[in-house]
Design a protein around this motif. Sequence first.
Motif, PDB file in Angstrom:
ATOM      1  N   ALA A  58       2.333   2.573   6.903  1.00 16.50           N
ATOM      2  CA  ALA A  58       3.030   2.694   5.729  1.00 16.50           C
ATOM      3  C   ALA A  58       2.814   3.906   5.108  1.00 16.50           C
ATOM      4  O   ALA A  58       3.389   4.253   4.000  1.00 16.50           O
ATOM      5  CB  ALA A  58       2.514   1.817   4.988  1.00 16.50           C
ATOM      6  N   ASP A  59       1.756   4.661   5.483  1.00 11.96           N
ATOM      7  CA  ASP A  59       1.443   5.954   4.611  1.00 11.96           C
ATOM      8  C   ASP A  59       2.214   7.286   5.437  1.00 11.96           C
ATOM      9  O   ASP A  59       2.074   8.162   4.609  1.00 11.96           O
ATOM     10  CB  ASP A  59      -0.066   6.149   4.775  1.00 11.96           C
ATOM     11  CG  ASP A  59      -0.841   4.963   4.051  1.00 11.96           C
ATOM     12  OD1 ASP A  59      -0.444   4.741   2.952  1.00 11.96           O
ATOM     13  OD2 ASP A  59      -2.129   4.821   4.429  1.00 11.96           O
TER      14      ASP A  59
ATOM     15  N   ALA B  95       2.899  -3.693   1.320  1.00 11.44           N
ATOM     16  CA  ALA B  95       4.202  -3.352   0.707  1.00 11.44           C
ATOM     17  C   ALA B  95       4.103  -2.749  -0.658  1.00 11.44           C
ATOM     18  O   ALA B  95       3.210  -3.031  -1.502  1.00 11.44           O
ATOM     19  CB  ALA B  95       5.208  -4.551   0.661  1.00 11.44           C
ATOM     20  N   TRP B  96       5.298  -2.134  -1.223  1.00 18.07           N
ATOM     21  CA  TRP B  96       5.591  -1.946  -2.325  1.00 18.07           C
ATOM     22  C   TRP B  96       6.868  -2.672  -2.872  1.00 18.07           C
ATOM     23  O   TRP B  96       7.524  -2.649  -1.993  1.00 18.07           O
ATOM     24  CB  TRP B  96       5.358  -0.391  -3.013  1.00 18.07           C
ATOM     25  CG  TRP B  96       4.524   0.363  -2.550  1.00 18.07           C
ATOM     26  CD1 TRP B  96       3.252   0.087  -2.306  1.00 18.07           C
ATOM     27  CD2 TRP B  96       4.454   1.850  -2.413  1.00 18.07           C
ATOM     28  NE1 TRP B  96       2.271   0.997  -2.063  1.00 18.07           N
ATOM     29  CE2 TRP B  96       3.132   2.260  -2.023  1.00 18.07           C
ATOM     30  CE3 TRP B  96       5.292   2.868  -2.128  1.00 18.07           C
ATOM     31  CZ2 TRP B  96       2.763   3.475  -1.914  1.00 18.07           C
ATOM     32  CZ3 TRP B  96       4.950   4.164  -2.038  1.00 18.07           C
ATOM     33  CH2 TRP B  96       3.626   4.465  -1.704  1.00 18.07           C
TER      34      TRP B  96
ATOM     35  N   GLU C 100       2.459  -3.600  -6.035  1.00 16.65           N
ATOM     36  CA  GLU C 100       1.945  -3.088  -4.765  1.00 16.65           C
ATOM     37  C   GLU C 100       1.005  -4.078  -4.141  1.00 16.65           C
ATOM     38  O   GLU C 100      -0.235  -4.421  -4.608  1.00 16.65           O
ATOM     39  CB  GLU C 100       1.269  -1.640  -5.061  1.00 16.65           C
ATOM     40  CG  GLU C 100       1.996  -0.629  -5.523  1.00 16.65           C
ATOM     41  CD  GLU C 100       1.203   0.582  -6.249  1.00 16.65           C
ATOM     42  OE1 GLU C 100      -0.137   0.657  -6.059  1.00 16.65           O
ATOM     43  OE2 GLU C 100       1.891   1.355  -6.888  1.00 16.65           O
TER      44      GLU C 100
ATOM     45  N   TYR D 164       4.915   8.954   5.335  1.00 20.53           N
ATOM     46  CA  TYR D 164       6.250   9.040   4.783  1.00 20.53           C
ATOM     47  C   TYR D 164       7.089  10.247   5.616  1.00 20.53           C
ATOM     48  O   TYR D 164       8.233  10.330   5.671  1.00 20.53           O
ATOM     49  CB  TYR D 164       6.258   9.479   3.270  1.00 20.53           C
ATOM     50  CG  TYR D 164       5.629  10.927   2.999  1.00 20.53           C
ATOM     51  CD1 TYR D 164       6.275  12.040   2.930  1.00 20.53           C
ATOM     52  CD2 TYR D 164       4.179  10.843   2.575  1.00 20.53           C
ATOM     53  CE1 TYR D 164       5.679  13.189   2.516  1.00 20.53           C
ATOM     54  CE2 TYR D 164       3.680  12.059   2.297  1.00 20.53           C
ATOM     55  CZ  TYR D 164       4.263  13.287   2.252  1.00 20.53           C
ATOM     56  OH  TYR D 164       3.553  14.381   1.977  1.00 20.53           O
TER      57      TYR D 164
ATOM     58  N   ARG E  74       8.889   0.753   2.052  1.00 18.86           N
ATOM     59  CA  ARG E  74       7.761  -0.205   1.942  1.00 18.86           C
ATOM     60  C   ARG E  74       8.289  -1.321   1.104  1.00 18.86           C
ATOM     61  O   ARG E  74       7.532  -2.356   0.841  1.00 18.86           O
ATOM     62  CB  ARG E  74       6.715   0.634   1.347  1.00 18.86           C
ATOM     63  CG  ARG E  74       5.912   1.521   2.349  1.00 18.86           C
ATOM     64  CD  ARG E  74       4.835   2.025   1.558  1.00 18.86           C
ATOM     65  NE  ARG E  74       3.672   1.179   1.270  1.00 18.86           N
ATOM     66  CZ  ARG E  74       2.413   1.717   1.298  1.00 18.86           C
ATOM     67  NH1 ARG E  74       1.993   2.900   1.137  1.00 18.86           N
ATOM     68  NH2 ARG E  74       1.316   0.725   1.023  1.00 18.86           N
TER      69      ARG E  74
ATOM     70  N   TYR F  18       1.450  -6.994   5.830  1.00 24.09           N
ATOM     71  CA  TYR F  18       1.823  -5.257   5.673  1.00 24.09           C
ATOM     72  C   TYR F  18       1.759  -4.851   4.125  1.00 24.09           C
ATOM     73  O   TYR F  18       2.066  -5.494   3.186  1.00 24.09           O
ATOM     74  CB  TYR F  18       3.433  -5.311   5.895  1.00 24.09           C
ATOM     75  CG  TYR F  18       4.042  -3.782   5.738  1.00 24.09           C
ATOM     76  CD1 TYR F  18       3.893  -2.821   6.750  1.00 24.09           C
ATOM     77  CD2 TYR F  18       4.892  -3.432   4.672  1.00 24.09           C
ATOM     78  CE1 TYR F  18       4.305  -1.639   6.677  1.00 24.09           C
ATOM     79  CE2 TYR F  18       5.264  -2.177   4.469  1.00 24.09           C
ATOM     80  CZ  TYR F  18       5.050  -1.125   5.594  1.00 24.09           C
ATOM     81  OH  TYR F  18       5.540  -0.157   5.635  1.00 24.09           O
TER      82      TYR F  18
ATOM     83  N   TYR G 260      11.248  -1.176   9.641  1.00 24.85           N
ATOM     84  CA  TYR G 260      10.024  -1.402   9.570  1.00 24.85           C
ATOM     85  C   TYR G 260       9.257  -0.328  10.011  1.00 24.85           C
ATOM     86  O   TYR G 260       9.240  -0.145  11.355  1.00 24.85           O
ATOM     87  CB  TYR G 260       9.867  -2.720  10.270  1.00 24.85           C
ATOM     88  CG  TYR G 260       8.225  -3.238  10.188  1.00 24.85           C
ATOM     89  CD1 TYR G 260       7.213  -3.028   9.405  1.00 24.85           C
ATOM     90  CD2 TYR G 260       7.757  -3.375  11.743  1.00 24.85           C
ATOM     91  CE1 TYR G 260       6.006  -3.351   9.515  1.00 24.85           C
ATOM     92  CE2 TYR G 260       6.524  -3.720  11.863  1.00 24.85           C
ATOM     93  CZ  TYR G 260       5.584  -3.611  10.731  1.00 24.85           C
ATOM     94  OH  TYR G 260       4.025  -3.934  10.921  1.00 24.85           O
TER      95      TYR G 260
ATOM     96  N   GLN H  11       9.535   6.683   1.251  1.00 27.76           N
ATOM     97  CA  GLN H  11       8.396   5.640   1.427  1.00 27.76           C
ATOM     98  C   GLN H  11       8.789   4.592   0.521  1.00 27.76           C
ATOM     99  O   GLN H  11       8.337   3.438   1.025  1.00 27.76           O
ATOM    100  CB  GLN H  11       7.463   6.444   1.349  1.00 27.76           C
ATOM    101  CG  GLN H  11       6.185   5.674   1.565  1.00 27.76           C
ATOM    102  CD  GLN H  11       4.764   6.512   1.097  1.00 27.76           C
ATOM    103  OE1 GLN H  11       4.880   7.415   0.435  1.00 27.76           O
ATOM    104  NE2 GLN H  11       3.914   6.019   1.726  1.00 27.76           N
TER     105      GLN H  11
END
Length: 320
Positions: A176-177, A55-56, A41, A179, A140, A53, A172, A136
């Motif tokens: 990011a949170d 990312a995961w 992460e 979902y 991500r 960004y 993209y 998500q």
Amino acid sequence: MKTELFHKMKTGSALAVAAALVFAVPAASAKTVHVKMVAKETSVEIDNKGTKYPAWTFDGAIPGKLVRVTEGDIIDFELVNPKTNKESHSMDFHAAEVDVLDEFAPVKPGETKHFKFEAKRAGVWMYHCGASVMAQHIARGMYGVIIVDPKEGYSEDFPKPDREYVLVQGQYFPDADNYKGMIANEGWAGSLINGKMFHYDPVHDPDASMVLQSKPGERVRIYFVNANINEPVAFHPIAGIWDRVYINGNPENELEDMATYNVAVSEAGIFDIVSPADKPTNNAIVDHAMQAALRGAITVLMNKPDADPQAGKGDNLILR
């Protein structure tokens, strides 16, 4: 007379068997391939100017590492989820035929998952994290490609390419949170090619520093995966024609002379293009859905005599 005829038949059969043994092409011997990935992460650059960004990822990159094996090989896989991570993660190899509740089960922070599977079917396959919320985790950045080369190797219908590249398209979502927005396809702001918008397109993005390269007349093979969470891809080479398309990357699923092929969500394929041999040319490989192309899904392929001799060869299939 009957005895003589039987003898001739027996001799002929023996010769046929001997000939078959002499001319048979031995199948590639299966091997065990060890693959280890670490769920990270982390922050990555999502465009050519360096926008960050959260990312995961697998091993800190979008897409994750390329896994390449031969049909019949055993993949011995290990996923490490460090205790510093906040989320559970998992691995879903589309090339695997296993138990979704066992091998693909989520791995909590501080734990490790280990499993094996046989790559029974030739093709190009997506892999991705399947932990909840799956949309998500994929959006991500937790996705990549596994190529399972056919054990028979190359043939007239599946010719050896001069160069090979891997392209993975993803959506993209800047928030990011969110979902729920990802699932509803809301807030989609760009298309990523190998993790960046306009990654290999200096025509539309002056900050882009890389393109795909080949020499005029060479066969360029694109291994393409649609890692979008919601949108299909109308995969098209502007100023060119796909000479061969192998659906899901299997040589038995062959199409010829295709302008555009629609790649479903999570689907993959092999796309061959051969440029004119008598002059330098350029192609733009795009998602012909303009909402995607003009937001990042354009890749430039330059066909020129002085092409980098290392580009698209060896392990250099994903340009980073």
